[in-house]
Enzyme design. Structure first.
Site, PDB file in Angstrom:
ATOM      1  N   ASP A 290       8.709   2.003  -3.821  1.00 50.57           N
ATOM      2  CA  ASP A 290       7.586   2.831  -3.359  1.00 50.57           C
ATOM      3  C   ASP A 290       6.453   2.944  -4.387  1.00 50.57           C
ATOM      4  OD1 ASP A 290       9.431   3.178  -1.313  1.00 50.57           O
ATOM      5  OD2 ASP A 290      10.072   5.159  -1.999  1.00 50.57           O
TER       6      ASP A 290
ATOM      7  N   SER B 161       8.208   0.916   1.668  1.00 51.30           N
ATOM      8  CA  SER B 161       7.020   1.748   1.489  1.00 51.30           C
ATOM      9  C   SER B 161       6.148   1.351   0.313  1.00 51.30           C
ATOM     10  CB  SER B 161       7.433   3.210   1.332  1.00 51.30           C
ATOM     11  OG  SER B 161       7.808   3.691   2.586  1.00 51.30           O
TER      12      SER B 161
ATOM     13  N   ASP C 110       8.141   6.524   6.914  1.00 51.39           N
ATOM     14  CA  ASP C 110       7.109   6.947   5.958  1.00 51.39           C
ATOM     15  C   ASP C 110       5.682   6.488   6.279  1.00 51.39           C
ATOM     16  OD1 ASP C 110       9.588   7.150   4.814  1.00 51.39           O
ATOM     17  OD2 ASP C 110       9.101   6.045   3.002  1.00 51.39           O
TER      18      ASP C 110
END
Ligand code: FRU
Length: 469
Positions: free
Chosen positions: A168, A100, A40
């Site tokens: 995230d 992430s 990512d």
């Protein structure tokens, strides 16, 4: 920096130095890792006039291992400078991966929020138990050095309705409040996003879940909430979509809902639309440039996908980012197009009508305008077919063996009532196809033996540019 981070830094620098960087499928104008694995995009932002892109990075294992944050900078989003890894899994709350997260820029400081991943030893299912998803903050004043990590939230700070899968974080500001959205999986196995609020960027209070009325997948990753041309948009990478509509699609999807109202109050989500219909696209993230454009970059890859492979593995690396895309809204539709900085790298080779055949360079763009009822068909590398027929656009490989150009990829398609325009952007081992000014996009990796393009569009104008890099 503690001793663990120091050693990880040394080892990372060592494997990066050992990568010779001359293998045949290295990309030229797409961000890719020096060595090892990338997934990512993380922490994308403009900071003090420079574009920063961090990424999920496993320098020691091209098949994905312990995740660090890699770091690149660029003045034009095309020429990337490798800055070395920025964040290492060196703390008890992120020891199995700096997962992430995002950047929030304010008052000359870059606030990086991310998920500290911990997987406990034991006999756990790692859904309901055995996993920690910690919310962590580190702040930078110069975009080069990153301050002490601060643990902001642990799983016990999230609502009881969700499993251990929470991750995230993305932060934004509205009025004098900061908001954070995170992806999650509920105890009933539904994909959802969690919303938090803060008045100081550090102390967060859980507000609510943001989700669809009916179950939509079992897990949402990398959610984002943004405004595009006056429309509010909720983007999410969704796992677990089943049924007819998702047959012959990727194992996981990345797409968006238009939001009527606001997720901070009453809202309704539209149908989900895919950002990209190709084989290799996941976990996109967006940011604003200083001139106000909304730019999105995705991971040009796909997790948990044994069906296809990447021939770069033999050379010790895997995956890259998509080319940065400007996202705009027009007549209720979101359009994606390669950032305009690309124009400076393009050199027009020819303009023809009806038919084009070129074998010139590994990095190029093909533009086809005014496509008629007679249709459109292109073949790249004698293997990758792009074709419009009967209201459907298809991207497919003639041969689907893993050893071949396709690496095992087969066919993807999307319904499209009309095709007027096609833009094909090809780097050494990737192709991104933009239809009708970016109404629909298809991205794929490919591993050509010959860089030949043949395109047919009777009555249309076709152009070929070399991309100079
Ligand atoms: C998405 C994702 C994120 C996670 C990261 C780990 O591809 O699974 O949810 O933070 O990758 O690398």
């Amino acid at each position: 920096m503690n001793v663990l981070a120091k050693d990880l830094k040394k080892q990372t620098e060592l494997v990066e130095r050992m990568a010779d960087g001359t293998d045949q499928f290295r990309q030229r104008f797409h961000l890719m890792p020096v060595t090892g694995w990338l997934n990512d995009p993380n922490g994308l932002c403009m900071f003090q006039g420079v574009c920063h892109a961090f990424f999920q990075y496993s320098p020691f294992d091209a098949e994905g291992g312990l995740k660090l944050w890699g770091h690149c900078t660029s003045a034009n989003m095309i020429d990337w400078r490798q800055e070395g890894a920025a964040l290492y899994p060196d703390s008890p709350f992120d020891c199995h991966g700096v997962y992430s997260g995002n950047a929030f820029v304010e008052d000359g400081r870059m606030y990086l929020y991310y998920t500290g991943n911990v997987k406990l030893d034991g006999d756990y299912d790692y859904i309901h138990a055995g996993r920690e998803g910690n919310t962590v903050l580190t702040v930078s004043g110069d975009g080069k050095t990153f301050g002490p990590k601060k643990l902001l939230m642990r799983n016990c700070d999230y609502p009881k309705s969700v499993t251990c899968h929470v991750r995230d974080p993305k932060v934004w500001k509205e009025g004098d409040r900061y908001y954070m959205i995170q992806g999650a999986r509920t105890v009933e196995d539904r994909g959802t996003a969690l919303l938090f609020v803060s008045s100081d960027r550090e102390t967060w209070t859980y507000l609510r879940q943001v989700t669809t009325r009916e179950k939509f997948g079992y897990m949402w990753e990398c959610p984002e909430y943004m405004e595009i041309g006056g429309r509010k948009v909720l983007s999410a990478s969704v796992q677990g979509l089943t049924g007819e509509a998702w047959k012959n699609r990727n194992v996981y999807q990345s797409g968006y809902f238009f939001v009527e109202g606001t997720i901070l109050g009453d809202y309704r989500l539209s149908e989900y639309r895919l950002w990209d219909y190709g084989f290799d696209f996941y976990a996109p993230q967006s940011f604003r440039t200083e001139d106000g454009r909304l730019i999105q970059i995705g991971w040009m890859g796909m997790p948990d996908c044994p069906e296809h492979t990447n021939h770069t593995l033999a050379d010790g690396w895997q995956h890259c980012f998509t080319f940065p895309r400007e996202i705009t809204e027009k007549d209720g539709m979101l359009l994606q197009s390669p950032v305009r900085e690309l124009e400076e790298k393009k050199e027009l080779v020819c303009t023809v009508r009806d038919r084009l055949c070129k074998e010139q360079g590994k990095t190029f763009e093909v533009g086809v305008k005014d496509i008629t009822e007679a249709g459109f068909r292109a073949v790249l590398a004698e293997e990758l077919v792009l074709e419009y027929r009967e209201g459907c656009f298809r991207m497919y490989f003639l041969h689907t063996e893993k050893e071949g150009v396709s690496g095992g990829r087969s066919m993807r398609c999307a319904d499209l009532p009309k095709l007027q325009e096609v833009k094909i952007l090809a780097d050494v081992s990737s192709v991104e196809v933009f239809l009708n000014g970016g109404e629909a996009v298809f991205s794929t990796r490919y591993y050509p033996n010959v860089y030949r393009v043949e395109a047919e569009a009777p009555g249309a104008e076709l152009r070929f540019w070399n991309i100079q890099k």
